[in-house]
Design a protein around this motif. Structure first.
Motif, mmCIF file in Angstrom:
data_model
loop_
_atom_site.group_PDB
_atom_site.id
_atom_site.type_symbol
_atom_site.label_atom_id
_atom_site.label_comp_id
_atom_site.label_asym_id
_atom_site.label_seq_id
_atom_site.Cartn_x
_atom_site.Cartn_y
_atom_site.Cartn_z
ATOM 1 N N MET A 146 0.864 -1.146 -0.103
ATOM 2 C CA MET A 146 0.044 -0.062 0.035
ATOM 3 C C MET A 146 1.030 1.197 -0.041
ATOM 4 O O MET A 146 0.562 2.093 -0.773
ATOM 5 C CB MET A 146 -0.872 -0.015 1.264
ATOM 6 C CG MET A 146 -2.270 -0.913 1.085
ATOM 7 S SD MET A 146 -3.086 -1.080 2.536
ATOM 8 C CE MET A 146 -3.855 0.298 2.665
ATOM 9 N N ILE A 147 2.136 1.156 0.654
ATOM 10 C CA ILE A 147 2.801 2.500 0.959
ATOM 11 C C ILE A 147 3.363 2.485 -0.332
ATOM 12 O O ILE A 147 3.489 3.972 -1.077
ATOM 13 C CB ILE A 147 3.767 2.216 1.903
ATOM 14 C CG1 ILE A 147 3.062 2.152 3.391
ATOM 15 C CG2 ILE A 147 5.004 3.459 1.984
ATOM 16 C CD1 ILE A 147 3.878 1.727 4.383
ATOM 17 N N LEU A 148 3.919 1.452 -0.975
ATOM 18 C CA LEU A 148 4.384 1.721 -2.307
ATOM 19 C C LEU A 148 3.662 2.168 -3.346
ATOM 20 O O LEU A 148 3.975 3.089 -4.128
ATOM 21 C CB LEU A 148 5.301 0.229 -2.836
ATOM 22 C CG LEU A 148 6.456 -0.035 -2.111
ATOM 23 C CD1 LEU A 148 6.672 -1.325 -2.364
ATOM 24 C CD2 LEU A 148 7.631 0.925 -2.052
ATOM 25 N N GLY A 149 2.285 1.513 -3.278
ATOM 26 C CA GLY A 149 1.528 2.047 -4.286
ATOM 27 C C GLY A 149 1.268 3.561 -4.018
ATOM 28 O O GLY A 149 0.800 4.341 -4.892
ATOM 29 N N PHE A 150 1.041 3.860 -3.037
ATOM 30 C CA PHE A 150 0.646 5.418 -2.542
ATOM 31 C C PHE A 150 1.660 6.407 -3.083
ATOM 32 O O PHE A 150 1.350 7.460 -3.680
ATOM 33 C CB PHE A 150 0.506 5.705 -0.918
ATOM 34 C CG PHE A 150 0.049 6.912 -0.451
ATOM 35 C CD1 PHE A 150 -1.311 6.944 -0.264
ATOM 36 C CD2 PHE A 150 0.923 7.707 -0.026
ATOM 37 C CE1 PHE A 150 -1.994 8.020 -0.152
ATOM 38 C CE2 PHE A 150 0.450 8.998 0.410
ATOM 39 C CZ PHE A 150 -0.879 9.143 0.291
ATOM 40 N N ARG A 151 3.034 6.045 -3.025
ATOM 41 C CA ARG A 151 4.175 6.643 -3.493
ATOM 42 C C ARG A 151 3.972 7.004 -5.063
ATOM 43 O O ARG A 151 4.659 7.682 -5.616
ATOM 44 C CB ARG A 151 5.229 6.331 -2.932
ATOM 45 C CG ARG A 151 5.592 6.511 -1.398
ATOM 46 C CD ARG A 151 6.728 5.909 -0.876
ATOM 47 N NE ARG A 151 7.764 6.231 -1.782
ATOM 48 C CZ ARG A 151 9.042 6.540 -1.357
ATOM 49 N NH1 ARG A 151 9.007 6.313 0.159
ATOM 50 N NH2 ARG A 151 9.962 6.850 -1.814
ATOM 51 N N THR A 152 3.444 5.947 -5.723
ATOM 52 C CA THR A 152 3.535 6.225 -7.159
ATOM 53 C C THR A 152 2.232 7.104 -7.658
ATOM 54 O O THR A 152 2.274 7.644 -8.783
ATOM 55 C CB THR A 152 2.961 4.902 -7.936
ATOM 56 O OG1 THR A 152 1.420 4.575 -7.218
ATOM 57 C CG2 THR A 152 3.781 3.744 -7.679
ATOM 58 N N ILE A 153 1.453 7.611 -6.692
ATOM 59 C CA ILE A 153 0.652 8.500 -7.191
ATOM 60 C C ILE A 153 1.259 9.968 -7.292
ATOM 61 O O ILE A 153 1.219 10.607 -6.508
ATOM 62 C CB ILE A 153 -0.760 8.607 -6.262
ATOM 63 C CG1 ILE A 153 -1.239 7.392 -6.090
ATOM 64 C CG2 ILE A 153 -1.888 9.643 -6.672
ATOM 65 C CD1 ILE A 153 -2.412 6.978 -5.141
#
Lengths: 475, 427, 273
Positions: A146-153
């Motif tokens: 989730m954290i990694l995904g969040f940072r792609t935004i």
């Protein structure tokens, strides 16, 4: 935590990620002047983030489930007392099974011996570690995702590309499942067959005329007494399939011709679905019908004929003997089952014959039946042959009818009134019930399976080729 | 010219006769097929309709403390150990004081299901207050008595006074019960509320139906998404190369692989290699998924193909990405066709037996499965098991189970037909 | 529109020109054709003279092919098609109950728009009609019949070396000539041709037209064509159909040089088409 609650948790996490991702993309959109200045739509950012949360976690669960058992049993095995380690693989497997049962609280330690207490305890301990560790690790991986995904935004990162790449990958993986299935079939059947042929010589299997797999009370007797000659099974299979095709091909073909060329639209609208009902009936129902209605009826009729023959002094009739599991009954019912199959395939090919050929023949003054027999049938012949081959492959691979209505005894005969057995019947009989997996008996089923697979595959490939060639002729 | 006319005239009669003959072959073939359908259905319905009623016998039971060896303070464990067998036998014997012969007494007990004492015990366990009271009970009749009362009661005695599997003594007893108004037929709820049993009168298909539903659920959850994804890939995304062609050939061939081979695959891969448990809906569903995939893929591809290219071009022309074009336009338009194919695939899976035998779903299971990892059986396998049972009464049960299975299948197939007619668009 | 001396179309109409002849092979009276509820042909009256070529022209969908197919009852093969009126082949109404379509079609042969050789050998294609009708007694007679039919169609030289090869291997023009040979092998009195050249290239068309011209010595030929030039080249009489009605019939030269009906003129001059 059970597996299903874990799944639900992971799914909920995915949904939550989606909403977080959407919220985040809206909030980064504000400073840059609204959603239209993002590289892509918020829903793509959200989807990307939920994929980050879902996929690694799912992968971990899957790997854990696959590896877990073998790792734990490996660890337990390495700590067994010395004499246990020297057991042969079969006994070791049995021992591990008993330890496993004890760890689940089934049975008592007395049967096994106190020296195995540490192993049981160890197994219980490892199992409990695994059971607690898995949900924790999975949730952790999910959080990291989730954290990694969040940072792609980010406003300039086009999440759509990544999402579509994942989408494509999922599609490709799905379509490779069909290929994996084929490989799975080939490998599983081939592997066990090779094992089988190490115990029973290949030539004995292919050319043997005697089949009696009921052997081997003890493991060291394997191959000593049972015989695995496949000829009677093949003859039995062919006999029943032949009876089935003798019924299904003329009836199916003529019905198709009648419905396509003669019947009015209204009659066709009623009769065609009625015949298709036959195709939708499960084979187990046909099996019941064959075993409880058709076979006794044939036997009764045969007995009646015999008595009549005896009374009237007709010698050959007087000796007529109909088995209660006659090949005729199974073949007859199988034939009924295949009728709609033949008729719908024939219908396709007959309709593919261009109307211009019919017109040409009618224009010369041919009657309908002359047109059908002399023009349509020859033109459709390749397609019909293809259909018959497919029907033959159906008949050869059909299982339930023969399991229920044909016999188990492997008689080498072509008399349709006697009981014969088939390849599929033997596969089922050899494998139903609890057997040890590596006795020649169970392995024989896989060798038969290989045989069946190769035959039906060959028939299908030839049939599909023929039908395809035929289609191209008129396209 | 004249020569031609005479020659023609000569042949005409023969040719028209051949024409009529040929038509009759066609009519006979069609009639044979239709007759098979009718005969099959009549045969099964005439064999199975009886199973929807069940014979019950009224009996007055006094839950006597003394006979049971219980006291008002007895615990549940005591009740479980108590001899309900003697209670039941005493009760039955007491009704026929004139019967003293041991063998004839056994016939008396045999009027009722063999589980009658257990039913009495379960009654006490549910409600201990019945102890010490006298209750009017209705107990299921034994299968032979049931068959006789439903089908042959009141008929002339057969040769030697024996009808089916009942003897003259039993016939007399049934007549007596009938005169007393104590024996009667009711709708058979047992068939729908019980699991399997060795006793035909107590056997039901609830377990098998739930097992079938669980198995189908697994199949549906896996096969629908995988099949749709495969169809989309092959129709919309796959490059035209060797690999794609190989996949296509594979799918076509898998569609014709005998189902029993899928059973071997399930046994070798899922059970032996991955170590999944035997007899469970999870493995059954996995096997059926692999089996039904080709069917659903082929029909899904057909319905994707039916979406006209103009719609794709319109979407792409608006600047949609290929994925958007597929998800927003092609997929919704192709969905009815895909659903139809899926229902037909599910119907096929529901009727499938052979591969499930391979993975051990033939076990005798009384309990109703509650999860996809519980041992279970499915409806067609239950039919197979019952068809194999020696008791005559199971023939009726089997036919009834077949009727229920066929009802499910007819429902599913007509839904598919309805869906196709209702939703499928003509371009 | 300027005052026009020529007739215009009304609900009840009369065919312009000379539809009726004294000595006719086929005579058509008051024929209506319906497809279900839809009427395709309206009250057609027409005589077709013996050993004449008559061509039917008109815009597509005008019913000329439908009309042609009535003449040997090929419309029977279409369930919803219904023909009323009278068509006489030498004093016999072909829609009479006593008429056998098999016999009728042996007398009135047909050649179709698209060459439709059976997927058999060239020989078998030509021999087909004779075989089903039992017109020859032995192999020798049949061989002769095949040879003479192919010769009359000018195909013999081209195919005599490969009579047993599949007919589908021939070129389009050869296939169509084979279909004509197949039709004349039955020795019909009338040959119906439904746009026989529309699927052929110009050179093949020329060959077939020449063939039609030669055949008109011995056969009555009705040809449907969408090419006015073809009609002008091959036929003695021409019939113009419009929306299911027979508008005008006359000698070909008259129709093309001096049409009497406004619609005919518009079609000839290319204003309808």
């Amino acid at each position: 935590m059970t597996l299903s609650t874990l799944f639900i948790a992971v799914l909920m996490g995915t949904v939550v990620s989606y909403y977080i991702g959407r919220g985040r993309s809206h909030s980064i959109a504000k400073p840059v002047g609204g959603v239209r200045n993002l590289a892509t739509l918020p829903s793509y950012y959200a989807t990307l983030m939920s994929l980050w949360a879902l996929l690694p976690a799912l992968l971990l669960v899957f790997l854990w489930l696959v590896m877990d058992g073998s790792i734990i049993s490996g660890l337990v095995r390495s700590e067994l007392p010395l004499e246990a380690k020297q057991l042969n693989p079969d006994s070791l497997g049995l021992l591990m099974n008993q330890i496993g049962n004890l760890a689940e609280g089934v049975g008592t330690l007395d049967a096994l011996g106190a020296e195995y207490k540490p192993a049981v305890d160890r197994l219980i301990h490892l199992n409990s570690i695994s059971a607690t560790a898995m949900p924790v690790l999975v949730m952790l991986v999910m959080l990291i995702g989730m954290i990694l995904g969040f940072r792609t935004i980010k406003a300039d990162n086009n999440a759509r590309y990544a999402v579509e790449r994942v989408f494509n990958a999922v599609l490709f993986i799905s379509s490779s499942i069909a290929v994996l299935t084929t490989f799975g079939i080939i490998f599983s059947v081939l592997f066990e067959s090779i094992n089988f042929f190490q115990k029973v010589p290949f030539m004995d299997f292919v050319f043997g005329t005697h089949w009696s797999p009921q052997i081997a009370l003890r493991a060291d007797q394997v191959g000593a007494s049972g015989s695995f000659g496949v000829i009677p099974l093949i003859v039995g299979t062919l006999l029943i399939s032949l009876i089935a095709l003798t019924i299904a091909v003329p009836v199916g073909l003529m019905s198709a011709i009648y419905l396509a060329e003669y019947a009015s639209r209204r009659v066709r609208g009623v009769i065609k679905p009625a015949l298709e009902i036959l195709a939708g009936i499960p084979t187990v129902v046909y099996g019941f019908f064959a075993a409880l209605t058709v076979a006794p009826a044939i036997r009764e009729y045969g007995d009646g004929l015999r008595d009549w023959g005896a009374e009237n002094g007709i010698g050959w009739l007087a000796t007529l003997n109909v088995s209660s599991e006659s090949a005729l009954a199974a073949g007859l019912v199988m034939g009924i089952m295949i009728i709609p199959f033949v008729s719908s395939l024939s219908d396709d090919v007959i309709n593919a014959v261009p109307q211009s050929l019919r017109d040409g023949s009618f224009g010369l003054g041919a009657t309908k039946s002359e047109t059908i027999k002399k023009v349509i049938f020859p033109a459709a012949l390749p397609g019909i042959v293809g259909g018959v081959l497919l029907a033959a492959s159906r008949a050869i691979g059909e299982t339930m009818i023969v399991v229920m209505a044909a016999g188990l005894a492997a008689n080498l005969t072509v008399n349709p009134l006697e009981a014969v057995t088939t390849v599929t019947v033997q596969i089922v009989t050899l494998l139903v019930g609890d057997q040890e997996f590596d006795s020649a008996k169970t392995l024989a089923a896989f060798a038969l399976g290989l045989f069946l697979f190769v035959i039906t595959l060959a028939l299908n490939i030839i049939a599909l080729r023929v039908v395809k060639k035929y289609r191209e002729q008129y396209d | 010219m004249n020569d031609k006319a005479t020659r023609l005239a000569q042949t005409l009669k023969r040719r028209h006769a051949a024409e009529r003959r040929f038509q009759w072959y066609g009519r006979l073939s069609v009639a044979f097929g239709v007759a098979c359908v009718l005969f099959l259905f009549t045969d099964i319905i005439s064999k199975g309709y009886g199973a929807f009623t069940q014979t019950y016998i009224d009996i007055e039971v006094t839950f006597d403390y003394e006979t049971l060896g219980l006291t008002p303070d007895s615990t549940e464990t005591d009740v479980k150990a108590a001899s309900f067998n003697s209670l039941f036998r005493n009760t039955v014997r007491a009704q026929y004081p004139e019967v003293t012969d041991r063998r004839k007494q056994r016939t008396l007990y045999g009027l009722y299901t063999t589980d009658a004492p257990i039913m009495l015990r379960d009654m006490v366990l549910r409600d201990p207050s019945v102890l010490g009271t006298t209750q009017q009970l209705t107990i299921v009749a034994d299968d032979d008595i049931d068959t006789y009362y439903k089908h042959s009661f009141g008929q002339d005695l057969g040769e030697g006074g024996v009808i089916g599997r009942v003897n003259p003594q039993q016939i007399a007893l049934v007549q007596q019960l009938h005169d007393q108004g104590r024996i009667h037929k009711k709708f058979n709820t047992i068939l729908f509320t019980n699991g399997d049993s060795r006793d035909p009168e107590l056997a039901g298909i609830k377990g098998a139906i739930i097992g079938s539903l669980l198995t189908l659920l697994v199949t549906l959850m896996l096969s629908f998404p995988i099949a749709v994804a495969t169809a989309i890939y092959l129709e919309e995304f796959a490059p035209k190369n060797r690999l794609t062609e190989f996949i296509e050939v594979n799918i076509n061939n898998l569609a014709a692989v005998p189902s029993v081979i899928f059973g071997l695959l399930g046994l070798a891969i899922f059970i032996n290699f991955f170590g999944l448990p035997r007899s469970v809906p999870l493995v059954g569903g996995l096997v059926l998924t692999l089996m039904t995939l080709p069917t659903i893929i082929i029909s899904s591809r057909a319905s994707i193909k039916a979406v006209p290219p103009s719609i794709r071009e319109a979407a792409l022309g608006m600047g949609a990405s290929k994925v958007q074009m597929v998800m927003h336009h092609v997929l919704p338009l192709a969905m009815p066709g895909m659903l139809t194919g899926t229902i037909i695939g599910m119907a096929q899976a529901l009727g499938e037996t052979a591969p499930l035998l391979m993975i051990g779903m033939v076990a005798f299971i009384v309990e109703t499965p509650a999860a996809i990892t519980d041992a279970a059986t499915v409806l067609p396998v239950q039919i197979y098991l019952w068809a194999d049972s020696p008791e005559r009464a199971f023939v009726e049960k089997t036919s009834a189970a077949i009727m229920i299975l066929l009802a499910f299948l007819i429902f599913m197939n007509s839904t598919a037909v309805w869906l196709r007619k209702r939703l499928e668009r003509r371009w | 529109m300027a005052e026009n001396s020529k007739q215009t179309m009304n609900d009840t109409y009369e065919t312009t020109g000379i539809p009726l002849l004294k000595d006719s092979k086929l005579s058509v009276r008051n024929v209506d054709v319906f497809y279900g509820d839809k009427q395709a042909i309206f009250d057609v009256n027409l005589d077709i003279g013996k050993n004449q070529v008559i061509s039917m022209i008109g815009p597509s969908g005008c019913g000329k092919s439908t009309f042609l197919r009535c003449l040997n009852r090929m419309n029977d093969t279409i369930d919803i098609c219904n023909v009323t009126g009278e068509i006489k082949l030498e004093d016999q109404n072909i829609y009479d109950r006593s008429i056998d379509v098999v016999e009728l079609r042996a007398r009135v042969g047909m050649v179709f728009q698209k060459p439709n050789p059976f997927p058999k050998s060239i020989y078998e294609n030509v021999a087909y009609g004779a075989r089903i009708h039992g017109l020859t007694d032995n192999k020798l007679e049949l061989d002769e019949l095949v040879e003479s039919s192919l010769k009359r169609c000018g195909l013999w030289k081209e195919v005599k070396e490969r009579l047993l090869e599949p007919a589908t291997g021939l070129s389009g023009g050869q296939q169509q000539r084979l279909c004509i040979a197949r039709a004349i092998a039955v020795n019909p009195e009338v040959i119906l041709m439904d746009e026989p050249c529309s699927a052929l290239d110009p050179i093949a068309t020329a060959t077939v037209e020449e063939l039609i011209h030669e055949l008109s010595q011995n056969f009555t030929i009705c040809i449907v064509t969408h090419s006015m030039q073809q009609a002008a080249r091959v036929s003695q009489r021409t019939a113009y159909f419009h929306l299911g009605k027979l508008i005008e019939v006359n000698d070909t030269s008259v129709v093309f040089t001096n049409p009497k009906h406004q619609l005919t003129e518009e079609y000839i001059t290319g204003r309808i088409g």
